[in-house]
Structure formats: C-alpha cells, structure tokens
Design a protein around this motif. Sequence first.
Motif, PDB file in Angstrom:
ATOM      1  N   GLN A 145       4.274  -5.247 -18.530  1.00 55.01           N
ATOM      2  CA  GLN A 145       4.829  -5.275 -19.567  1.00 55.01           C
ATOM      3  C   GLN A 145       5.403  -6.960 -19.711  1.00 55.01           C
ATOM      4  N   PHE A 146       4.713  -7.847 -20.322  1.00 56.65           N
ATOM      5  CA  PHE A 146       5.107  -9.063 -20.229  1.00 56.65           C
ATOM      6  C   PHE A 146       6.243  -9.599 -21.352  1.00 56.65           C
ATOM      7  N   TYR A 147       6.916 -10.281 -21.013  1.00 50.47           N
ATOM      8  CA  TYR A 147       8.161 -10.850 -21.938  1.00 50.47           C
ATOM      9  C   TYR A 147       7.986 -12.282 -21.663  1.00 50.47           C
ATOM     10  N   PHE A 148       7.854 -12.904 -23.141  1.00 53.05           N
ATOM     11  CA  PHE A 148       7.464 -14.295 -23.189  1.00 53.05           C
ATOM     12  C   PHE A 148       8.775 -15.036 -23.403  1.00 53.05           C
ATOM     13  N   ILE A 149       9.472 -15.796 -22.592  1.00 53.75           N
ATOM     14  CA  ILE A 149      10.786 -16.421 -22.889  1.00 53.75           C
ATOM     15  C   ILE A 149      10.356 -17.988 -23.479  1.00 53.75           C
ATOM     16  N   ILE A 150      11.222 -17.963 -24.666  1.00 50.87           N
ATOM     17  CA  ILE A 150      11.234 -19.427 -25.202  1.00 50.87           C
ATOM     18  C   ILE A 150      12.524 -19.566 -25.804  1.00 50.87           C
ATOM     19  N   GLY A 151      12.641 -21.163 -25.789  1.00 46.39           N
ATOM     20  CA  GLY A 151      13.834 -21.657 -26.550  1.00 46.39           C
ATOM     21  C   GLY A 151      13.961 -21.801 -27.975  1.00 46.39           C
ATOM     22  N   GLY A 152      15.153 -22.075 -28.653  1.00 50.22           N
ATOM     23  CA  GLY A 152      15.322 -22.235 -29.906  1.00 50.22           C
ATOM     24  C   GLY A 152      14.251 -23.170 -30.744  1.00 50.22           C
ATOM     25  N   ASP A 153      13.979 -24.193 -29.993  1.00 51.00           N
ATOM     26  CA  ASP A 153      12.771 -24.945 -30.806  1.00 51.00           C
ATOM     27  C   ASP A 153      11.497 -24.162 -31.159  1.00 51.00           C
ATOM     28  N   MET A 154      11.309 -23.320 -30.129  1.00 46.38           N
ATOM     29  CA  MET A 154       9.869 -22.547 -30.234  1.00 46.38           C
ATOM     30  C   MET A 154      10.214 -21.266 -31.137  1.00 46.38           C
ATOM     31  N   ILE A 155      11.352 -20.842 -31.103  1.00 45.55           N
ATOM     32  CA  ILE A 155      11.780 -19.646 -31.888  1.00 45.55           C
ATOM     33  C   ILE A 155      11.618 -20.349 -33.388  1.00 45.55           C
ATOM     34  N   ASP A 156      12.040 -21.546 -33.616  1.00 49.87           N
ATOM     35  CA  ASP A 156      12.098 -22.265 -35.007  1.00 49.87           C
ATOM     36  C   ASP A 156      10.448 -22.091 -35.452  1.00 49.87           C
ATOM     37  N   SER A 157       9.647 -22.432 -34.411  1.00 47.96           N
ATOM     38  CA  SER A 157       8.389 -22.765 -34.922  1.00 47.96           C
ATOM     39  C   SER A 157       7.260 -21.542 -34.599  1.00 47.96           C
ATOM     40  N   LYS A 183       6.146  -8.979 -25.592  1.00 45.27           N
ATOM     41  CA  LYS A 183       7.832  -9.054 -26.208  1.00 45.27           C
ATOM     42  C   LYS A 183       8.456 -10.518 -25.976  1.00 45.27           C
ATOM     43  N   PHE A 184       8.629 -10.984 -26.959  1.00 43.55           N
ATOM     44  CA  PHE A 184       9.272 -12.278 -27.132  1.00 43.55           C
ATOM     45  C   PHE A 184      10.674 -12.264 -26.718  1.00 43.55           C
ATOM     46  N   VAL A 185      11.263 -13.139 -25.983  1.00 43.07           N
ATOM     47  CA  VAL A 185      12.360 -13.282 -25.482  1.00 43.07           C
ATOM     48  C   VAL A 185      12.902 -14.747 -26.092  1.00 43.07           C
ATOM     49  N   GLY A 186      14.281 -14.751 -26.814  1.00 39.75           N
ATOM     50  CA  GLY A 186      14.602 -16.008 -27.170  1.00 39.75           C
ATOM     51  C   GLY A 186      16.092 -16.446 -26.678  1.00 39.75           C
ATOM     52  N   LEU A 187      16.256 -17.609 -26.385  1.00 34.92           N
ATOM     53  CA  LEU A 187      17.292 -18.250 -25.956  1.00 34.92           C
ATOM     54  C   LEU A 187      17.880 -19.209 -26.874  1.00 34.92           C
ATOM     55  N   LYS A 188      19.119 -19.390 -27.485  1.00 30.68           N
ATOM     56  CA  LYS A 188      19.331 -20.568 -28.188  1.00 30.68           C
ATOM     57  C   LYS A 188      19.267 -21.930 -27.805  1.00 30.68           C
ATOM     58  N   ARG A 189      19.095 -22.885 -28.429  1.00 31.55           N
ATOM     59  CA  ARG A 189      19.051 -24.192 -27.811  1.00 31.55           C
ATOM     60  C   ARG A 189      19.715 -25.180 -28.909  1.00 31.55           C
ATOM     61  N   PRO A 190      20.682 -25.966 -28.384  1.00 33.17           N
ATOM     62  CA  PRO A 190      21.617 -26.680 -29.384  1.00 33.17           C
ATOM     63  C   PRO A 190      20.631 -27.788 -30.511  1.00 33.17           C
ATOM     64  N   GLY A 191      21.231 -27.822 -31.689  1.00 33.09           N
ATOM     65  CA  GLY A 191      20.147 -28.428 -32.599  1.00 33.09           C
ATOM     66  C   GLY A 191      19.103 -27.655 -33.296  1.00 33.09           C
ATOM     67  N   THR A 192      18.903 -26.306 -32.807  1.00 34.53           N
ATOM     68  CA  THR A 192      17.970 -25.540 -33.440  1.00 34.53           C
ATOM     69  C   THR A 192      18.444 -24.198 -34.370  1.00 34.53           C
ATOM     70  N   LYS A 193      17.949 -23.668 -35.170  1.00 34.38           N
ATOM     71  CA  LYS A 193      18.212 -22.630 -35.905  1.00 34.38           C
ATOM     72  C   LYS A 193      18.093 -21.343 -35.045  1.00 34.38           C
ATOM     73  N   SER A 194      17.378 -21.375 -34.308  1.00 35.88           N
ATOM     74  CA  SER A 194      16.950 -20.264 -33.225  1.00 35.88           C
ATOM     75  C   SER A 194      16.592 -19.049 -33.894  1.00 35.88           C
ATOM     76  N   THR A 195      15.774 -19.157 -35.304  1.00 36.33           N
ATOM     77  CA  THR A 195      15.564 -17.932 -36.233  1.00 36.33           C
ATOM     78  C   THR A 195      14.193 -17.733 -36.322  1.00 36.33           C
ATOM     79  N   THR A 196      13.618 -16.497 -36.643  1.00 37.33           N
ATOM     80  CA  THR A 196      12.328 -16.334 -36.940  1.00 37.33           C
ATOM     81  C   THR A 196      12.382 -14.892 -37.653  1.00 37.33           C
ATOM     82  N   SER A 197      11.173 -14.755 -38.454  1.00 36.59           N
ATOM     83  CA  SER A 197      11.120 -13.417 -39.051  1.00 36.59           C
ATOM     84  C   SER A 197      10.252 -12.387 -38.079  1.00 36.59           C
TER      85      SER A 197
END
Length: 190
Positions: free
Chosen positions: A100-112, A127-141
């Motif tokens: 099972q792969f977990y793809f790790i992304i930062g806030g800038d990638m979450i936003d896009s 499965k996507f794994v997100g970590l917030k990054r300063p200056g990003t919303k770090s949100t997605t649907s």
Amino acid sequence: MKKVGILGGTFNPPHIGHLIMANEAYDALQLDEVRFMPNAIAPHKQMIEDASMENRLRMVEIAIEPYEHFKMETIELEMGGISYTYQTMVELCRREPDVQFYFIIGGDMIDSLHTWHNIDELVQIVKFVGLKRPGTKSTTSYDITMVEAPELNLSSTLIRKRLKNGGTLKFLLPEGVQEYIREEGLYGAR
C-alpha cells in the motif's frame, strides 16, 4: 500488507525539510519505509540545470544514508521524460502488488492537487498524506490524511540562493550534501 511512503520531488538539492516530512509521515502512519523518488522532469516546475540527474541522485543518497527506514526509488529516472505521478504509481503498484503506497506531499502540492494528471484515478490507487507548509492553504476536496508536523518555510530555491550568495546553510542541509555541492561546484557554490 507492507506500507510504503513515497516522497517525490526534484530534490534540487534535498534539504532538512524533506527529511523532516518523510520522518513525520513515517512515524505518524507507522510506515515500513519511506522512499525518496527523484523525478526525471517535473511537470509543474522549471528545472534548474545546475545539477544533473546524477548529482540529484547522489545528493539524495547522501542525505538518506544514515536512516535505515529511508530508501531510494529510481523508477521515474528509469522511465525518463516528464514524471507524471499517476503513470509512476500505476507501474509501482504493478511491480509491487502487496504494497500500500502513501504519497507524501506538502501544502503547496495539496493546494494544487486538483490540477494533477489523472488525479481522480490516482487517488484510487494511492493514499495521499499531507503536511502543512507556511504560506499555503493546505486544503483540497480529495481524500488526504493530514499529518501534524513542524512547519518549515524552507525550499530548494532558498538553498540555491544562499549557495550562490555565500550565505549560511548550517542546519538547513545535511553536512554531507553541503560537502558534495561544494566539491562539485553546484549552484554557483563558493
């Protein structure tokens, strides 16, 4: 089933922020390992040509060497061309059906994330794994597991600027990576 994190990127150069992201996801999700996956050509970034593919690969090797739970994944370099995560992960899932792969992304990638190639299909296989990054919303649907981690406003762009201008890199880059950059004269290092 084996749980493997994937942290993709240009790693131009790899810095302490990459190591922190990988380790926080590893710990929070109790992964078996995290693989650092340098891309051949990123579809969303202009590549800085100061470091060759071989340079980037060597810098990642140096950065992750002390950590037995960090590994190298070279599939995108082997495939060549523009590195689309969907195509890469389809191939990895085919090669390793018991992972099972977990793809790790930062806030800038979450936003896009909504702009990613074949994103609706991609979220079905990893499965996507997100970590917030300063200056990003770090949100997605899209469905994403957020991991609480120290937010570090650090980028490879900042590192390259510091190298060019002779600024300090203490605590920003692993020492071995700093030494390699200076030995190879990358990024205008002085």
